[in-house]
Structures are given as C-alpha cells and as structure tokens.
Design a protein around this motif. Structure first.
Motif, PDB file in Angstrom:
ATOM      1  N   VAL A   1       0.870  -1.189   0.000  1.00  0.00           N
ATOM      2  CA  VAL A   1       0.000   0.000   0.000  1.00  0.00           C
ATOM      3  C   VAL A   1       0.902   1.233   0.000  1.00  0.00           C
ATOM      4  O   VAL A   1       1.769   1.370   0.878  1.00  0.00           O
ATOM      5  N   PRO A   2       0.725   2.155  -0.944  1.00  0.00           N
ATOM      6  CA  PRO A   2       1.686   3.249  -1.113  1.00  0.00           C
ATOM      7  C   PRO A   2       1.617   4.357  -0.075  1.00  0.00           C
ATOM      8  O   PRO A   2       2.516   5.200  -0.030  1.00  0.00           O
ATOM      9  N   ALA A   3       0.588   4.373   0.772  1.00  0.00           N
ATOM     10  CA  ALA A   3       0.477   5.430   1.780  1.00  0.00           C
ATOM     11  C   ALA A   3       0.037   4.827   3.112  1.00  0.00           C
ATOM     12  O   ALA A   3      -0.620   3.776   3.147  1.00  0.00           O
ATOM     13  N   PRO A   4       0.416   5.449   4.235  1.00  0.00           N
ATOM     14  CA  PRO A   4      -0.106   4.993   5.529  1.00  0.00           C
ATOM     15  C   PRO A   4      -1.632   5.058   5.529  1.00  0.00           C
ATOM     16  O   PRO A   4      -2.226   5.906   4.858  1.00  0.00           O
ATOM     17  N   PHE A   5      -2.290   4.197   6.317  1.00  0.00           N
ATOM     18  CA  PHE A   5      -3.753   4.161   6.304  1.00  0.00           C
ATOM     19  C   PHE A   5      -4.286   3.750   7.671  1.00  0.00           C
ATOM     20  O   PHE A   5      -3.527   3.424   8.575  1.00  0.00           O
ATOM     21  N   ALA A   6      -5.588   3.807   7.820  1.00  0.00           N
ATOM     22  CA  ALA A   6      -6.319   3.435   9.037  1.00  0.00           C
ATOM     23  C   ALA A   6      -6.183   4.478  10.145  1.00  0.00           C
ATOM     24  O   ALA A   6      -5.430   4.307  11.112  1.00  0.00           O
TER      25      ALA A   6
END
Length: 251
Positions: A187-192
């Motif tokens: 996943v190319p970006a931090p999430f959650a």
C-alpha cells in the motif's frame, strides 16, 4: 495468539492509544470534567466545535443520549463536516483568517461559558483563532488535539502558534502526525486513522467526569435519555424545559 490481519492490527493500535490516553491524560480529563461542572453549576453554557473530521467527536457530545443536555454545537457553515460540495471546501475554510471572529460575533457565546475545541493538528487558523478570541470574551477553552503536530509540523496561523497555546486545558490524543496507524509494503500510503475513536473516547470520559462531579455537589446532572426507551422523550422534555435558556439546538 495475536491477530496480524489489518483489522486486528488496527484494533490493537486503537486499544493501545486508548490505554495511553487513559493513563497519561487522567489528570487533564479530571480537570476538564471539573471545568465543565463548574460552568454548569455557575449557570454557564457549554459549546463544542470541530472542523472537518474533528467535528465528529464534537458532534458526539451534542444532543446525545447519556450526555449533558447543555452541550451545544458551535457550527461554522461549510467547515463542520464533509457535507459540502466540494468536500475540500471545508479544509480550505479552516485556513481562512478572521472566520472564527465572525462566527463568535454571531454566536450566543458569552463570558462564563465553556467551549471545547477539537482539532487534531491544531495548526490551522480557524481553531487557533477560535480559542484565542473565545478566551478574550471570557470563555473557558478546552482544547483536544495531538501535541505531536506542534513539534512535527508548522503552524498555518500568522502568529505561528497552535491551538494548544490558547487553551485553559489541553487533552492530548497522542495521535501521530498524519493520523494513520498502519503501513503495508503493498500500500503506497499509511492508512487506518484512529483519531476519531480516541478523541470521542476522551470527550466521553470528560462528560462522564462532569456528570459525576455535579452529582457529588448535590446537583442533578442535566442528562438526556435515549428517545428509543420508554419514557425517554418525556424525560428529555423535562430537561429541555428546565434548561431552555441554555440549550440552543432546540430553537
């Protein structure tokens, strides 16, 4: 065994943050609850404000079953949520100098009231000026923000200050800059993001403290009951009538 799925990791991260704020912010939560109880006991009114997704936690303590009926939402048209088109307009309004002063001038806020301001970053002009101008009116201000942003980002207000610099009390949500708890190589970006979960819990802890504090003083807390239980509407009608001059969302 630990659940290493993304869902399990998110729950673990959120629980860890909740444990941190429970332990590290206990004194601030107690003080904030006392401040709200003092305000109610003295005849003052309660208000909450948040812009964008920070408004979710503010809205969660307004007209809420099990919450204090006296908490009113201080709304800034276009900045309270993502119900405007384009949604990006809300983010833009947070950076407008002078908007907070215009909102406060047309609001019922007055000396002796209390205002809860929720802003995760605390860096934009709107929450900074909201706190600064409210205190100039004699309003007590509780800020709910992430202290990490004050060291990990720069202020967008002309003063170079953050929300935390203009509050009577500050509750630190402990959220990391960027508000994303998970990363994956795929996943190319931090999430959650977890800020809403943590901030809402912090504010409900403050409200619970305020209600218990009022009761300890011999003052019945003006609490609302769920309209979905028998007798709930009748109970709420009594509270609304008793405190009609301090509840503005009914008008």
């Amino acid at each position: 065994m630990s659940d290493r799925t993304p869902a399990g990791q998110f729950f673990d991260a959120a629980i860890g943050l909740l444990q941190r704020v429970r332990d590290e912010e206990a004194g601030a939560v107690a003080a904030a609850g006392t401040l709200l109880a003092d305000t109610v006991a003295a005849g003052g009114r309660l208000f909450a404000f948040g812009a964008g997704h920070s408004s979710l936690a503010a809205q969660d303590i307004v007209y809420r079953a099990g919450g204090l009926a006296l908490m009113n939402l201080l709304a800034v048209p276009g900045a309270v949520g993502v119900d405007v088109t384009p949604a990006t307009l809300g983010s833009a309004l947070e950076r407008v100098d002078g908007l907070a002063a215009a909102v406060l001038d047309s609001s019922p806020l007055r000396a002796g009231d209390a205002l809860v301001i929720v802003s995760l970053s605390g860096r934009n002009a709107l929450p900074v000026e909201m706190a600064l101008n409210a205190r100039a009116l004699g309003v007590r201000v509780i800020g709910v923000t992430s202290a990490a942003y004050a060291t990990g980002t720069t202020s967008r207000h002309s003063s170079g200050t953050f929300l935390k610099d203009h509050c009577d009390l500050v509750l630190d949500s402990k959220i990391a800059v960027g508000d994303a708890e998970l990363t994956l190589d795929t996943v190319p970006a931090p999430f959650a993001p977890a800020s809403t979960v943590v901030t809402a819990a912090l504010l409900q802890a403050v409200m619970a403290t305020a209600a218990a504090d009022l009761a300890a003083r011999g003052i019945e807390p003006p609490l609302l009951r769920s309209g979905n239980v028998d007798g709930g509407h009748e109970w709420n009608r009594r509270v609304f009538d008793q405190y009609a001059d301090r509840i503005f969302y009914r008008r």
